[in-house]
Design a protein around this motif. Structure first.
Motif, PDB file in Angstrom:
ATOM      1  N   ALA A 129       0.867  -1.244  -0.047  1.00  0.00           N
ATOM      2  CA  ALA A 129       0.004   0.007  -0.011  1.00  0.00           C
ATOM      3  C   ALA A 129       0.842   1.061   0.010  1.00  0.00           C
ATOM      4  O   ALA A 129       0.368   2.155  -0.056  1.00  0.00           O
ATOM      5  N   ASP A 130       2.079   1.058   0.116  1.00  0.00           N
ATOM      6  CA  ASP A 130       3.156   2.543   0.216  1.00  0.00           C
ATOM      7  C   ASP A 130       2.906   3.132  -1.161  1.00  0.00           C
ATOM      8  O   ASP A 130       2.986   4.552  -0.840  1.00  0.00           O
ATOM      9  N   ALA A 131       2.741   2.836  -2.090  1.00  0.00           N
ATOM     10  CA  ALA A 131       2.599   3.506  -3.389  1.00  0.00           C
ATOM     11  C   ALA A 131       1.681   4.720  -3.508  1.00  0.00           C
ATOM     12  O   ALA A 131       1.968   5.914  -4.130  1.00  0.00           O
ATOM     13  N   TYR A 132       0.703   4.240  -2.562  1.00  0.00           N
ATOM     14  CA  TYR A 132      -0.632   5.644  -2.813  1.00  0.00           C
ATOM     15  C   TYR A 132      -0.174   6.798  -2.027  1.00  0.00           C
ATOM     16  O   TYR A 132      -0.644   7.702  -2.257  1.00  0.00           O
ATOM     17  N   LEU A 133       0.904   6.565  -0.864  1.00  0.00           N
ATOM     18  CA  LEU A 133       1.400   7.823  -0.533  1.00  0.00           C
ATOM     19  C   LEU A 133       2.323   8.703  -1.369  1.00  0.00           C
ATOM     20  O   LEU A 133       2.425   9.895  -0.904  1.00  0.00           O
ATOM     21  N   PHE A 134       2.524   8.250  -2.751  1.00  0.00           N
ATOM     22  CA  PHE A 134       3.473   9.138  -3.383  1.00  0.00           C
ATOM     23  C   PHE A 134       2.930   9.617  -4.705  1.00  0.00           C
ATOM     24  O   PHE A 134       3.614   9.319  -5.923  1.00  0.00           O
ATOM     25  N   PHE A 212       2.849   9.348  11.725  1.00  0.00           N
ATOM     26  CA  PHE A 212       1.828   9.955  11.004  1.00  0.00           C
ATOM     27  C   PHE A 212       0.809  10.653  12.042  1.00  0.00           C
ATOM     28  O   PHE A 212       0.370  10.247  12.780  1.00  0.00           O
ATOM     29  N   GLN A 213       0.671  12.145  11.651  1.00  0.00           N
ATOM     30  CA  GLN A 213      -0.146  13.019  12.280  1.00  0.00           C
ATOM     31  C   GLN A 213      -1.548  12.893  11.929  1.00  0.00           C
ATOM     32  O   GLN A 213      -1.875  11.971  11.023  1.00  0.00           O
ATOM     33  N   ASN A 214      -2.539  13.824  12.199  1.00  0.00           N
ATOM     34  CA  ASN A 214      -3.992  13.901  11.952  1.00  0.00           C
ATOM     35  C   ASN A 214      -4.237  15.152  11.226  1.00  0.00           C
ATOM     36  O   ASN A 214      -4.797  15.983  11.962  1.00  0.00           O
ATOM     37  N   PHE A 247      -2.376   8.146   4.515  1.00  0.00           N
ATOM     38  CA  PHE A 247      -2.278   6.865   5.345  1.00  0.00           C
ATOM     39  C   PHE A 247      -3.566   6.635   6.383  1.00  0.00           C
ATOM     40  O   PHE A 247      -3.775   5.592   6.348  1.00  0.00           O
ATOM     41  N   ARG A 248      -3.909   7.606   7.089  1.00  0.00           N
ATOM     42  CA  ARG A 248      -5.180   7.428   7.817  1.00  0.00           C
ATOM     43  C   ARG A 248      -6.312   6.929   6.923  1.00  0.00           C
ATOM     44  O   ARG A 248      -7.158   6.067   7.479  1.00  0.00           O
ATOM     45  N   TYR A 249      -6.472   7.303   5.690  1.00  0.00           N
ATOM     46  CA  TYR A 249      -7.519   7.181   4.950  1.00  0.00           C
ATOM     47  C   TYR A 249      -7.567   5.556   4.432  1.00  0.00           C
ATOM     48  O   TYR A 249      -8.346   4.794   4.609  1.00  0.00           O
ATOM     49  N   ILE A 250      -6.226   5.152   4.143  1.00  0.00           N
ATOM     50  CA  ILE A 250      -6.124   3.705   3.797  1.00  0.00           C
ATOM     51  C   ILE A 250      -6.435   2.771   5.041  1.00  0.00           C
ATOM     52  O   ILE A 250      -7.158   1.672   4.894  1.00  0.00           O
ATOM     53  N   ALA A 251      -5.998   3.193   6.069  1.00  0.00           N
ATOM     54  CA  ALA A 251      -6.084   2.563   7.256  1.00  0.00           C
ATOM     55  C   ALA A 251      -7.699   2.226   7.663  1.00  0.00           C
ATOM     56  O   ALA A 251      -8.217   1.427   7.919  1.00  0.00           O
ATOM     57  N   LEU A 287      -2.769   4.669  16.516  1.00  0.00           N
ATOM     58  CA  LEU A 287      -3.602   3.665  17.185  1.00  0.00           C
ATOM     59  C   LEU A 287      -4.770   4.249  18.290  1.00  0.00           C
ATOM     60  O   LEU A 287      -5.340   3.214  18.808  1.00  0.00           O
ATOM     61  N   ASN A 288      -4.335   5.393  18.555  1.00  0.00           N
ATOM     62  CA  ASN A 288      -5.351   5.605  19.734  1.00  0.00           C
ATOM     63  C   ASN A 288      -6.527   6.848  19.064  1.00  0.00           C
ATOM     64  O   ASN A 288      -7.452   6.975  19.789  1.00  0.00           O
ATOM     65  N   ASP A 289      -6.641   6.670  17.637  1.00  0.00           N
ATOM     66  CA  ASP A 289      -7.643   7.312  16.812  1.00  0.00           C
ATOM     67  C   ASP A 289      -8.827   6.564  17.047  1.00  0.00           C
ATOM     68  O   ASP A 289      -8.984   5.379  16.454  1.00  0.00           O
ATOM     69  N   PRO A 290      -9.926   6.922  17.724  1.00  0.00           N
ATOM     70  CA  PRO A 290     -11.245   6.150  17.661  1.00  0.00           C
ATOM     71  C   PRO A 290     -11.622   5.861  16.072  1.00  0.00           C
ATOM     72  O   PRO A 290     -12.251   4.797  15.987  1.00  0.00           O
ATOM     73  N   ALA A 291     -11.391   6.800  15.316  1.00  0.00           N
ATOM     74  CA  ALA A 291     -11.949   6.168  13.946  1.00  0.00           C
ATOM     75  C   ALA A 291     -11.261   5.216  13.399  1.00  0.00           C
ATOM     76  O   ALA A 291     -11.606   4.646  12.203  1.00  0.00           O
TER      77      ALA A 291
END
Length: 417
Positions: A129-134, A212-214, A247-251, A287-291
């Motif tokens: 999935a890394d390629a999406y980030l670039f 990775f921030q938000n 990254f957060r979207y993919i997760a 990991l602490n993100d409720p979403a």
């Protein structure tokens, strides 16, 4: 612990044909030997000399670096010939035959694509999935260090493939971030799911840290709209902002689709790898993100050398860890200490894995798989026997835990029967 291996080359190649450790409980050892394992992380190769899809960023292009002792023993010509003979005799069944020799029921295959040699009943797909980030101009990233130049080119190649499958080209990128997210990323993840993928893999630590921030969606939109249609270089801070959002979207999408997120979380190959960037504590905002609580995260390689930090991260309800890589680089005693600490903390979240990888012409995925499998089983036996000797668990509980680590935990996580 010596596994039964008709791959005669493997015992000699590995240089690790040790006698069974006398501290291992014999009843437990016999049970561990019998368990058909689920391998949480590996890079199997098709029985095809031209196969290069075993990694999105193959290490063969890297500058020389100091390899661990365990991967320095080259096989003889005779051993190579024996291996080639078995490959010829078994044909398309060769990869499954290797799994039989390793005592592995199912191997999770980290690969760009699968193929005819990798039977779906034995190999489950974990695409990258890394390629999406670039999606922007990556010239600045390619200059981070000599290894990064090839890694960036590899990611751009994979992104071109994902774009083409979604009906786009680099010259006709989606006009908005929303379009890129839905028409390229989500569409590709959904296609992977239909093709029986069980997780998505990030090797991102080879190119940047886990920090990775938000960020706000408006800021991510601005960066994408400004730079996606131009060759201008975004500032590092701007590109990071967009990457963090993607990254957060993919997760989150992986959680929706029932795909685990695998993260390379240990010191990596090469002399330029930024080891501090894989400290699992950097992932805490994610990991602490409720979403993202519906997404299961697997710390592949167990964060080495940050293994105690991994122990603490296992408090998160959706975090798992495997001990791959540790069992190919380190010896069983040191690995057993890590496994024991994890077992004493969250035994239902620990996964067996080999990191079977074709790292060199001398040591292929089969040899690496043997090192990882035999060391992993021995280390698990040592850890459980130590717990028994200290009165923490009974012999039956040790056997139950062995089944959990080698098979049951992964079977539950991925829905493997």
């Amino acid at each position: 612990m010596i596994r039964r291996l008709p791959l005669l080359s493997l015992v000699v190649v590995c240089g690790c044909g040790r006698q069974e450790h006398p501290a291992i409980n014999q009843t437990l050892s016999a049970e561990i030997e019998k368990i058909q394992a689920i391998d949480n992380h590996a890079h199997p190769v098709r029985n095809d000399a031209s196969d290069k899809d075993f990694d999105a960023m193959p290490v063969e292009s890297m500058e020389p670096w100091s390899e661990p002792i365990r991967s320095r023993n080259p096989p003889t010509t005779a051993l190579f010939q024996n291996k080639k003979k078995m490959m010829s005799e078994k044909g398309e069944d060769y990869p499954s035959w290797v799994l039989d020799r390793l005592g592995i029921q199912v191997m999770l295959a980290n690969r760009v694509t699968m193929g005819n040699s990798l039977a779906p009943s034995r190999f489950r797909w974990v695409p990258f999935a890394d390629a999406y980030l670039f999606p922007l101009n990556n010239a600045a990233l390619a200059k981070i260090n000599p290894d990064a130049k090839q890694f960036v080119a590899d990611e751009e190649k994979l992104l071109r493939s994902y774009l083409a499958q979604a009906g786009y080209s680099p010259a006709s990128m989606p006009g908005t971030l929303d379009e890129y997210l839905s028409k390229v990323i989500t569409a590709t993840l959904e296609r992977h799911k239909r093709q029986n993928a069980v997780a998505e893999k990030f090797e991102i630590a080879y190119l940047r840290s886990f920090d990775f921030q938000n960020p706000q969606k408006l800021d991510a939109d601005r960066v994408y709209s400004t730079f996606s249609k131009t060759t201008a270089l975004p500032l590092d801070s701007e590109y990071k902002l967009l990457q963090d959002y993607i990254f957060r979207y993919i997760a989150k999408e992986c959680g929706r689709l029932g795909l685990a997120v695998h993260l390379h979380s240990a010191a990596g190959a090469g002399g330029y790898f930024a080891i501090a960037g894989v400290n699992p504590l950097l992932l805490e905002p994610v990991l602490n993100d409720p979403a993202l609580r519906k997404t299961n995260f697997v710390l592949v390689h167990g964060g080495w050398p940050f293994t105690r930090e991994v122990t603490a991260m296992l408090m998160k309800p959706n975090v798992y860890a495997d001990f791959s890589f540790q069992t190919t680089q380190n010896y069983s005693h040191s690995v057993s200490l890590v496994i024991r600490e994890w077992l004493e903390f969250a035994p239902e979240k620990i996964l067996f894995a080999t990191d079977a990888y074709p790292g060199s012409p001398q040591i292929g995925w089969e040899e690496a798989g043997w090192i990882g499998a035999s060391t992993g089983r021995e280390a698990l036996g040592l850890a459980l026997s130590g717990m028994m000797a200290d009165g923490e668990i009974t012999e039956q509980r040790a056997i139950d835990l062995a089944h959990m680590v080698l098979h049951d935990n992964a079977a539950k996580l991925y829905g493997i029967r």
